[in-house]
Write a protein that holds these residues in place. Structure first.
Motif, PDB file in Angstrom:
ATOM      1  N   LYS A   1      16.394  52.699  11.312  1.00 26.38           N
ATOM      2  CA  LYS A   1      16.031  52.147  12.610  1.00 26.38           C
ATOM      3  C   LYS A   1      17.126  51.209  13.106  1.00 26.38           C
ATOM      4  CE  LYS A   1      12.157  54.264  12.322  1.00 26.38           C
ATOM      5  NZ  LYS A   1      12.229  55.608  12.867  1.00 26.38           N
ATOM      6  N   VAL A   2      17.033  50.805  14.360  1.00 27.00           N
ATOM      7  CA  VAL A   2      18.018  49.913  14.972  1.00 27.00           C
ATOM      8  C   VAL A   2      18.088  48.609  14.183  1.00 27.00           C
ATOM      9  CG1 VAL A   2      18.595  48.609  17.051  1.00 27.00           C
ATOM     10  CG2 VAL A   2      17.682  50.917  17.237  1.00 27.00           C
ATOM     11  N   GLY A   3      19.300  48.184  13.866  1.00 20.31           N
ATOM     12  CA  GLY A   3      19.515  46.944  13.142  1.00 20.31           C
ATOM     13  C   GLY A   3      19.746  47.132  11.649  1.00 20.31           C
ATOM     14  N   ASP A   4      19.473  48.318  11.111  1.00 26.45           N
ATOM     15  CA  ASP A   4      19.677  48.570   9.691  1.00 26.45           C
ATOM     16  C   ASP A   4      21.165  48.609   9.354  1.00 26.45           C
ATOM     17  OD1 ASP A   4      16.965  48.766   9.434  1.00 26.45           O
ATOM     18  OD2 ASP A   4      16.918  50.944   9.154  1.00 26.45           O
ATOM     19  N   LEU A   5      21.516  48.089   8.183  1.00 26.18           N
ATOM     20  CA  LEU A   5      22.882  48.159   7.681  1.00 26.18           C
ATOM     21  C   LEU A   5      22.994  49.422   6.830  1.00 26.18           C
ATOM     22  CD1 LEU A   5      25.498  46.460   7.671  1.00 26.18           C
ATOM     23  CD2 LEU A   5      24.780  45.570   5.467  1.00 26.18           C
ATOM     24  N   VAL A   6      23.895  50.329   7.215  1.00 26.35           N
ATOM     25  CA  VAL A   6      23.999  51.622   6.531  1.00 26.35           C
ATOM     26  C   VAL A   6      25.442  51.929   6.165  1.00 26.35           C
ATOM     27  CG1 VAL A   6      21.965  52.606   7.641  1.00 26.35           C
ATOM     28  CG2 VAL A   6      24.195  52.902   8.706  1.00 26.35           C
ATOM     29  N   ARG A   7      25.593  52.882   5.237  1.00 26.45           N
ATOM     30  CA  ARG A   7      26.911  53.405   4.860  1.00 26.45           C
ATOM     31  C   ARG A   7      26.953  54.860   5.300  1.00 26.45           C
ATOM     32  NH1 ARG A   7      29.662  50.972   0.436  1.00 26.45           N
ATOM     33  NH2 ARG A   7      29.877  52.987  -0.598  1.00 26.45           N
ATOM     34  N   ILE A   8      28.075  55.257   5.896  1.00 33.91           N
ATOM     35  CA  ILE A   8      28.231  56.633   6.359  1.00 33.91           C
ATOM     36  C   ILE A   8      29.476  57.233   5.719  1.00 33.91           C
ATOM     37  CG2 ILE A   8      27.007  56.305   8.536  1.00 33.91           C
ATOM     38  CD1 ILE A   8      29.673  56.008   9.944  1.00 33.91           C
ATOM     39  N   GLN A   9      29.461  58.549   5.539  1.00 31.69           N
ATOM     40  CA  GLN A   9      30.638  59.218   4.984  1.00 31.69           C
ATOM     41  C   GLN A   9      30.958  60.446   5.806  1.00 31.69           C
ATOM     42  OE1 GLN A   9      30.181  60.461   0.940  1.00 31.69           O
ATOM     43  NE2 GLN A   9      29.188  62.380   1.472  1.00 31.69           N
ATOM     44  N   GLU A  10      32.231  60.823   5.777  1.00 34.67           N
ATOM     45  CA  GLU A  10      32.691  62.004   6.492  1.00 34.67           C
ATOM     46  C   GLU A  10      32.014  63.249   5.946  1.00 34.67           C
ATOM     47  OE1 GLU A  10      37.194  61.773   8.006  1.00 34.67           O
ATOM     48  OE2 GLU A  10      36.936  61.643   5.829  1.00 34.67           O
ATOM     49  N   CYS A  11      31.814  64.234   6.826  1.00 37.31           N
ATOM     50  CA  CYS A  11      31.256  65.509   6.386  1.00 37.31           C
ATOM     51  C   CYS A  11      31.759  66.597   7.331  1.00 37.31           C
ATOM     52  CB  CYS A  11      29.728  65.465   6.376  1.00 37.31           C
ATOM     53  SG  CYS A  11      28.992  65.283   8.003  1.00 37.31           S
ATOM     54  N   ALA A  12      31.412  67.818   7.025  1.00 40.74           N
ATOM     55  CA  ALA A  12      31.745  68.928   7.912  1.00 40.74           C
ATOM     56  C   ALA A  12      30.984  68.737   9.219  1.00 40.74           C
ATOM     57  CB  ALA A  12      31.364  70.251   7.263  1.00 40.74           C
ATOM     58  N   PRO A  13      31.494  69.251  10.341  1.00 46.47           N
ATOM     59  CA  PRO A  13      30.817  69.059  11.625  1.00 46.47           C
ATOM     60  C   PRO A  13      29.378  69.582  11.602  1.00 46.47           C
ATOM     61  CG  PRO A  13      33.015  69.912  11.979  1.00 46.47           C
ATOM     62  CD  PRO A  13      32.786  69.932  10.500  1.00 46.47           C
ATOM     63  N   LYS A  14      28.438  68.709  12.015  1.00 41.73           N
ATOM     64  CA  LYS A  14      27.026  69.085  12.078  1.00 41.73           C
ATOM     65  C   LYS A  14      26.650  69.493  13.499  1.00 41.73           C
ATOM     66  CE  LYS A  14      25.707  67.107   7.970  1.00 41.73           C
ATOM     67  NZ  LYS A  14      25.297  67.914   6.854  1.00 41.73           N
ATOM     68  N   SER A  15      27.370  68.971  14.488  1.00 41.49           N
ATOM     69  CA  SER A  15      27.143  69.309  15.895  1.00 41.49           C
ATOM     70  C   SER A  15      28.419  68.974  16.660  1.00 41.49           C
ATOM     71  CB  SER A  15      25.948  68.532  16.449  1.00 41.49           C
ATOM     72  OG  SER A  15      26.296  67.178  16.615  1.00 41.49           O
ATOM     73  N   LYS A  16      28.332  68.995  17.969  1.00 44.92           N
ATOM     74  CA  LYS A  16      29.515  68.718  18.799  1.00 44.92           C
ATOM     75  C   LYS A  16      30.067  67.317  18.553  1.00 44.92           C
ATOM     76  CE  LYS A  16      30.896  68.401  23.633  1.00 44.92           C
ATOM     77  NZ  LYS A  16      30.435  68.502  25.022  1.00 44.92           N
ATOM     78  N   THR A  17      29.186  66.343  18.350  1.00 47.33           N
ATOM     79  CA  THR A  17      29.637  64.958  18.204  1.00 47.33           C
ATOM     80  C   THR A  17      29.482  64.384  16.805  1.00 47.33           C
ATOM     81  OG1 THR A  17      27.460  64.182  18.896  1.00 47.33           O
ATOM     82  CG2 THR A  17      29.135  64.404  20.619  1.00 47.33           C
ATOM     83  N   LYS A  18      28.709  65.031  15.934  1.00 50.90           N
ATOM     84  CA  LYS A  18      28.420  64.469  14.609  1.00 50.90           C
ATOM     85  C   LYS A  18      29.387  64.975  13.553  1.00 50.90           C
ATOM     86  CE  LYS A  18      23.967  65.351  14.348  1.00 50.90           C
ATOM     87  NZ  LYS A  18      22.583  65.319  13.806  1.00 50.90           N
TER      88      LYS A  18
END
Length: 76
Positions: free
Chosen positions: A52-69
């Motif tokens: 949800k909004v305000g959560d602290l998260v970690r993201i990692q690169e991946c193969a394209p899931k959509s046009k922007t993701k």
């Protein structure tokens, strides 16, 4: 080649299975020697809509899931 991992704050969770994560980086200006804060937003895949909004998260690169993701949330 290892995948990049970034840490940021969720700024939007309006779309299904997608969160917008704002990642801030700090660096010293080469001439002024002043600390500069720059932020960039990334769209990341959130499979279970658990963040949800305000959560602290970690993201990692991946193969394209959509046009922007091109990133996916790995944990909080």
């Amino acid at each position: 080649m290892p995948k990049r991992i970034l840490q940021g704050t969720v700024t939007s969770d309006a779309n299904a299975q997608t969160v917008t994560v704002s990642v801030e980086r700090r660096f010293t200006h080469p001439v002024l020697k002043k600390t500069i804060r720059k932020s960039k937003k990334y769209r990341a895949h959130d499979e279970n809509n658990q963040f949800k909004v305000g959560d602290l998260v970690r993201i990692q690169e991946c193969a394209p899931k959509s046009k922007t993701k091109r990133w996916e949330v790995i944990n909080a």
